[in-house]
Design an enzyme around this catalytic site. Structure first.
Site, short mmCIF file in Angstrom:
data_model
loop_
_atom_site.label_atom_id
_atom_site.label_comp_id
_atom_site.label_asym_id
_atom_site.label_seq_id
_atom_site.Cartn_x
_atom_site.Cartn_y
_atom_site.Cartn_z
N CYS A 58 35.52 43.72 35.55
CA CYS A 58 34.92 42.54 36.18
C CYS A 58 35.72 41.32 36.06
O CYS A 58 36.35 40.95 34.82
CB CYS A 58 33.52 42.19 35.73
SG CYS A 58 33.30 40.83 34.67
N GLU A 59 36.10 40.67 37.09
CA GLU A 59 37.23 39.61 36.96
C GLU A 59 36.60 38.30 36.66
O GLU A 59 37.37 37.50 36.14
CB GLU A 59 37.77 39.36 38.63
CG GLU A 59 36.86 38.67 39.38
CD GLU A 59 37.32 38.65 41.03
OE1 GLU A 59 38.32 39.32 41.19
OE2 GLU A 59 37.14 37.60 41.65
N HIS A 60 35.36 38.32 36.36
CA HIS A 60 34.95 37.19 35.56
C HIS A 60 34.99 37.16 34.04
O HIS A 60 35.22 36.09 33.37
CB HIS A 60 33.39 37.01 36.01
CG HIS A 60 33.19 36.67 37.51
ND1 HIS A 60 32.19 37.44 38.15
CD2 HIS A 60 34.02 36.01 38.40
CE1 HIS A 60 32.28 36.98 39.54
NE2 HIS A 60 33.37 36.40 39.74
N HIS A 61 34.75 38.20 33.55
CA HIS A 61 34.89 38.36 32.04
C HIS A 61 36.14 39.19 31.36
O HIS A 61 36.13 39.52 30.26
CB HIS A 61 33.42 38.73 31.55
CG HIS A 61 32.20 37.86 32.06
ND1 HIS A 61 31.65 37.99 33.17
CD2 HIS A 61 31.85 36.73 31.32
CE1 HIS A 61 30.67 37.22 33.16
NE2 HIS A 61 30.75 36.64 32.28
N GLN A 110 31.83 43.90 42.00
CA GLN A 110 31.26 45.21 42.57
C GLN A 110 31.05 45.12 44.03
O GLN A 110 31.49 46.11 44.78
CB GLN A 110 29.96 45.36 41.95
CG GLN A 110 29.48 46.80 42.39
CD GLN A 110 28.02 47.13 41.54
OE1 GLN A 110 28.00 46.93 40.51
NE2 GLN A 110 27.22 47.79 42.31
N HIS A 137 27.38 46.80 33.93
CA HIS A 137 28.39 45.87 33.63
C HIS A 137 28.13 45.50 32.21
O HIS A 137 27.11 44.78 31.77
CB HIS A 137 28.03 44.60 34.39
CG HIS A 137 28.40 44.81 36.09
ND1 HIS A 137 29.25 44.34 36.57
CD2 HIS A 137 27.59 45.49 37.08
CE1 HIS A 137 29.47 44.60 37.80
NE2 HIS A 137 28.42 45.41 38.14
N CYS A 165 29.41 42.85 30.91
CA CYS A 165 29.08 41.41 30.46
C CYS A 165 27.54 41.08 30.85
O CYS A 165 27.28 40.06 30.45
CB CYS A 165 30.06 40.73 31.58
SG CYS A 165 29.71 40.94 33.53
ZN ZN Z 1 31.33 39.92 34.55
#
Ligand code: ZN
Length: 185
Positions: free
Chosen positions: A76-79, A117, A145, A147
């Protein structure tokens, strides 16, 4: 291309940032190990799905093809934490099909990047439409996920489901129903 030196520097800084001693034995090789791992985890950035999807062969049927339960791992590109699960791909051929392994390879091309996703689902569907020109394509992804499960709201086992429809799947809801019926078998 992946810059291994930059990744090593960044990992060293991160380890220092969390208060670690980067010279202790267990961590000495960690920065270079992570840099090498990035080649594999993010290798999809240097690949083109066209390579897999343009190798088609002719058929004279336009019956739905489904490849289900394609296991994938992405980040995931956020975490920068993993999300992973299964992709299911359906398409309606328009005179040509691809070998089934090519669908799994296409998932890999887009999964081995920093991702969201919803975007992963759409990119796979768009690649099918662009490189194979089927009458329609549908991609469904179910994923867990990290995260969501090891940090934040901590809901282990929760799954996120996304769907992308293209071509005839957008207009004809009976096709989508057929997909879900076949998925239940
Ligand atoms: Zn994430």
């Amino acid at each position: 291309m992946i810059d291994q030196q930059k990744i090593e520097q960044a990992v060293r800084l991160m380890l220092e940032g969390i208060g670690e001693d980067v010279t202790r034995e267990g961590l000495r090789e960690t920065p270079s190990r992570i840099a090498r791992m990035c080649e594999e985890l993010f290798g999809g950035m240097n690949e083109d799905a066209k390579e897999h999807l343009s190798r088609t062969f002719s058929v004279d049927t336009s019956e739905m093809v489904i490849e289900r339960d394609i296991t994938f791992y992405s980040m995931c590109e956020h975490h920068i934490l993993p999300f992973y699960g299964k992709a299911h791909i359906a398409y309606i051929p328009d005179g040509k099909v691809v070998g089934l392994s090519k669908l799994a390879r296409t998932v890999e091309v887009f999964a081995r990047r920093l991702q969201v996703q919803e975007q992963l689902t759409g990119q796979i569907a768009d690649a099918l439409m662009e490189h194979m020109q089927p009458k329609g394509a549908l991609v469904m992804i179910e994923a867990e996920h990290m995260c969501m499960t090891m940090r934040g709201i901590k809901k282990p086992g929760s799954r996120t489901i996304t769907l992308a429809k293209r071509g005839v799947f957008e207009a004809d809801s009976a096709l989508e129903e057929q997909f879900f019926r076949m998925m239940q078998r």
